[in-house]
Write a protein that holds these residues in place. Structure first.
Motif, PDB file in Angstrom:
ATOM      1  N   THR A 177       5.405  -0.460  14.780  1.00 31.29           N
ATOM      2  CA  THR A 177       4.589  -1.523  15.371  1.00 31.29           C
ATOM      3  C   THR A 177       3.940  -2.426  14.336  1.00 31.29           C
ATOM      4  N   MET A 178       4.146  -2.181  13.038  1.00 35.02           N
ATOM      5  CA  MET A 178       3.442  -2.932  12.007  1.00 35.02           C
ATOM      6  C   MET A 178       4.308  -4.063  11.466  1.00 35.02           C
ATOM      7  N   ASN A 225      -4.211  -6.811   7.786  1.00 36.26           N
ATOM      8  CA  ASN A 225      -4.592  -7.198   6.428  1.00 36.26           C
ATOM      9  C   ASN A 225      -6.016  -6.797   6.082  1.00 36.26           C
ATOM     10  N   SER A 226      -6.663  -6.004   6.939  1.00 36.18           N
ATOM     11  CA  SER A 226      -8.022  -5.551   6.660  1.00 36.18           C
ATOM     12  C   SER A 226      -8.009  -4.499   5.549  1.00 36.18           C
ATOM     13  N   GLN A 273      -5.169  -1.373   4.849  1.00 31.57           N
ATOM     14  CA  GLN A 273      -4.445  -1.378   3.581  1.00 31.57           C
ATOM     15  C   GLN A 273      -4.790  -0.152   2.741  1.00 31.57           C
ATOM     16  N   THR A 274      -6.046   0.295   2.828  1.00 30.12           N
ATOM     17  CA  THR A 274      -6.429   1.518   2.112  1.00 30.12           C
ATOM     18  C   THR A 274      -5.687   2.724   2.669  1.00 30.12           C
ATOM     19  N   CYS A 323       4.622  -6.220   5.227  1.00 32.98           N
ATOM     20  CA  CYS A 323       3.741  -6.627   4.146  1.00 32.98           C
ATOM     21  C   CYS A 323       4.093  -5.754   2.945  1.00 32.98           C
ATOM     22  N   MET A 324       3.438  -5.951   1.824  1.00 30.41           N
ATOM     23  CA  MET A 324       3.812  -5.230   0.616  1.00 30.41           C
ATOM     24  C   MET A 324       3.646  -3.731   0.783  1.00 30.41           C
ATOM     25  N   ASN A 325       2.504  -3.304   1.324  1.00 30.24           N
ATOM     26  CA  ASN A 325       2.273  -1.866   1.487  1.00 30.24           C
ATOM     27  C   ASN A 325       3.163  -1.267   2.567  1.00 30.24           C
TER      28      ASN A 325
END
Length: 784
Positions: free
Chosen positions: A339-340, A307-308, A312-313, A343-345
């Motif tokens: 591995t993630m 979430n950093s 996200q960028t 989330c929305m992105n």
């Protein structure tokens, strides 16, 4: 018509006449024509209809001049004439532009307006009228003025940065560093002496301003820790920043887990880490797409929070540039997304990846890339996409290597797609190349088969035989892992289990608490009994468990005793420890209480019904909820036809100790007469035999065998103790039969051979009084 326009038309007609009369004439004529055109205002705003023609011809002249520079000694005169014309042309335009380059923005130069000065820049304002190919043709030519022996740049804002390696021009031109700067005070004669020529080297000044890019492999070899990489970055930051993250991930992979955890803490607290993250975010839009994906994978693996802002960028930038994704990038992106956390992105990127895969699936050539993509798309992917990937894999089946075949089990399990054809073909390759297969790969295959509900007895037997043959080279915990995997599949490997049983009898002290509990669970669940050493095996496990009572948890102790009870063995010390009040209270108030209560009820039942010394002990427990049972309707109709009515059997009978049976039939002890439940003397008959008819599924047996599993074997044992005679009806066999065949099938199960022979010889119809046939053999009885 103004004079300038008239002159422009005159020169235009003259040029057309020259080109029409002598089309093969050299382009010097165009240079000679260009000068008066500019002077007379041919290219001014008064004659806009000529401007497109002029621009086109000027581009041709520019390319011709520089292409012929290396072959003609008269280049100075041509360049002088051409550049003079350009300078005159720019003075006719009322505004100018300059190029600004940033240190971290490398995609293209930004054009800004500057003060109008005819001597600021050689091409100020000229780029406004030219096509992009010509605009960037001269982007490295600056005009400068010598001040006290130093070269001073005017009219351009230029920060230290990296020069674009790719120029938007059909031909890349470069100028010698000694002559690429043109003095502000030079005359036309001096300008004619300027030597432009082709060279393969970059501008010397640009080279001095640009740091040498770092190689991440070399950096990983030179540095011993993550902090060393950040120290190198803080001394001389270079583009791209992805190389530093890749180097740190390579270093993190080769160090131990404890040291890696410590190094990550130092990395997050390093003063240069935030600077590297900021640079990484600035470079995201201009970095090569595969480097961007490698960076994301390395950053996530290094433990940077998902979430950093940086992560996200990168995710958002990858979404925007996903059209640049090729086959190699598909593999990298799939590896990173696996591995993630959702989330929305990540969800948006995974959705975009699915669309891209759906479009490019038939163009994927590498098998490992195909498998990586299949693993990444997820279990919730559309079935049509899963089917398309399956068809692609089947098409490439002939190119599968041994590693591809082994990996395909895990891939299909990850996407939750059960392709029997593909699994069967891969199983054949695995069986043929089973020797030398690593432990993790074999365990992964077995776990994937469990997740996919895929049962291949040949594959399981091949793995079990391989482990049993090479038993001495495996660690004890590895063998136990294999048996646990086989137990979840319902497969009983007798040879391997006998090998482990002999090992436990010989070396009981080598077992840990976890090993003891696991071994007891496997052997009780699969109902495995050794012909000779079964008693010694149980005693060895009980002895090893007794030595660990001071360190065993309450739940582990309950699991171990529960397994012993299923095998009809009751060790004194573990049971005495378990029935203590504080242990029982802990089991009823913590952990999985429902599961604990069920196992304690099994313990109560075994202590009362089996031959134990604890018949007088009763553990007070909450009552278990009654489970809804639905007896097989087809079997009920068969019994009704066979016994001539519903009064001769009872369905869904609830028994003490939380047991229930599907159907109950009452017969005499000689098995010659069936009693009706409505008869008054049925309950008082001294020669009555209660028969329990159980409709059992395949899961009650070990895989593809008639060997009962532990729970069903224990239930039959307890029903026998309660006075029941048990008959087992296989529901999968009954389901396939028509009604007449089903009646015959059940008749052979219930009636004895003697009754069948007597009835066949007399030729009479089947009487209601018959001899019952036991549906199980002594070989299926549990732990005699």
């Amino acid at each position: 018509m103004c004079p300038s326009t008239a002159a422009a038309n005159l020169y235009f007609l003259s040029y057309k006449r020259i080109r029409r009369t002598s089309p093969d004439a050299p382009l010097e004529a165009e240079l000679s024509w260009l000068r008066p055109c500019v002077v007379t205002g041919f290219c001014s705003k008064d004659s806009p209809w000529h401007v497109p023609f002029f621009r086109k011809k000027l581009t041709c002249v520019a390319l011709w001049v520089f292409e012929s520079a290396f072959a003609d000694i008269k280049m100075n005169n041509r360049a002088h004439t051409f550049l003079w014309g350009i300078r005159q042309f720019r003075t006719s335009i009322p505004r100018s532009r300059a190029l600004r380059t940033y240190s971290l923005v490398f995609c293209k130069p930004e054009v800004i307006h500057s003060k109008r000065n005819p001597r600021n820049h050689l091409l100020n304002g000229f780029d406004e009228g030219l096509q992009p190919s010509v605009r960037y043709l001269f982007q490295d030519i600056f005009i400068s003025k010598s001040v006290a022996g130093c070269t001073q740049t005017r009219g351009i804002i230029h920060a230290a940065g990296f020069k674009l390696d790719r120029i938007l021009c059909p031909r890349r031109l470069s100028f010698d560093a000694k002559h690429s700067f043109v003095s502000d005070g030079t005359s036309d004669h001096d300008l004619m002496k300027t030597n432009f020529h082709h060279t393969s080297t970059e501008d010397v000044l640009t080279k001095k301003m640009r740091p040498t890019p770092v190689n991440y492999k070399k950096l990983a070899q030179e540095c011993n820790s993550l902090s060393d990489v950040l120290d190198t970055f803080s001394k001389a930051p270079t583009f791209p920043g992805s190389n530093y993250f890749l180097a740190m991930w390579i270093i993190a992979k080769r160090i131990s887990e404890d040291k890696r955890r410590f190094e990550k803490q130092l990395m997050f607290s390093h003063p240069a880490f935030n600077q590297l993250c900021e640079q990484m975010m600035r470079e995201a839009k201009i970095m090569r797409y595969d480097h961007l994906l490698f960076s994301l994978n390395a950053i996530v693996k290094l433990g940077v929070p998902q979430n950093s802002l940086m992560v996200q960028t990168l995710l958002r930038t990858i979404q925007e540039r996903i059209s640049e994704c090729d086959e190699r990038c598909l593999s990298i992106l799939s590896t990173a997304l696996v591995t993630m956390e959702p989330c929305m992105n990540v969800n948006a990127l995974r959705a975009g990846l699915r669309i891209l895969v759906d479009q490019q699936v038939w163009n994927i050539n590498d098998i490992f890339t195909l498998q990586t993509v299949m693993r990444c798309i997820g279990k919730d992917a559309p079935f049509a996409l899963k089917k398309k990937l399956e068809m692609k894999a089947l098409k490439e089946l002939g190119r599968f290597s041994v590693l591809n075949s082994r990996h395909m089990f895990e891939v299909l399990a990850a996407m939750d797609h059960r392709s029997v054809v593909l699994l069967n073909e891969c199983s054949k390759i695995v069986i043929d190349n089973i020797h030398g297969c690593p432990f993790k790969v074999l365990i992964s295959i077995l776990q994937s088969c469990r997740d996919l509900r895929y049962q291949n007895e040949d594959l399981f037997k091949s793995i079990a035989d391989y482990v049993a043959t090479t038993f001495d080279i495996w660690k004890l915990k590895h063998v136990i892992f294999f048996l646990l995997s086989f137990e979840t599949l319902g497969f009983r490997p007798p040879g391997l289990m006998d090998k482990l049983l002999e090992k436990v009898v010989q070396e009981p002290g080598s077992l840990t608490v976890k090993n003891i509990v696991s071994v007891l669970h496997v052997y009780s669940s699969l109902n495995h009994v050794h012909n000779v050493q079964n008693r010694e095996f149980l005693e060895a496990l009980a002895s090893a468990l007794t030595g660990c009572l001071h360190q065993i948890s309450s739940e582990s102790l309950l699991n171990a005793v529960h397994s012993f009870c299923m095998m009809n063995y009751f060790p004194l010390a573990p049971i005495n420890q378990l029935i203590k009040e504080n242990i029982i209270h802990e089991l009823l108030t913590s952990g999985d209480t429902e599961k604990n209560i069920h196992k304690l009820h099994v313990l109560n039942t075994c202590l009362k019904l089996d031959e134990s010394t604890y018949k007088c002990i009763h553990i007070p427990l909450p009552q278990l909820p009654l489970t809804a049972s639905h007896p097989n309707e087809k079997l009920a109709e068969v019994l009704s036809r066979l016994l001539e009515g519903d009064g001769c059997f009872s369905r869904n009978v609830q028994l003490p100790h939380n047991y229930h049976i599907d159907f109950e039939i009452r017969m005499d002890t000689n098995r010659t007469q069936v009693f009706s439940f409505s008869e008054g003397d049925a309950s008082s008959a001294t020669n009555m035999q209660r028969v329990a008819v159980l409709c059992v599924p395949k899961s009650a047996y070990c895989l593809n065998s008639n060997h009962l599993r532990g729970l069903m074997a224990m239930k039959i044992r307890h029903l026998n103790v309660m006075g029941f005679h048990v008959i087992l009806i296989h529901n999968w066999e009954l389901k396939k039969l028509k009604m007449e065949d089903a009646v015959t099938f059940v008749r052979k199960k219930i009636y004895s051979d003697e009754a069948l022979a007597t009835t066949d010889e007399s030729g009479n119809k089947w009487p209601r009084s018959t001899v019952s046939r036991i549906g199980i053999s002594h070989d299926n009885l549990p732990f005699r």
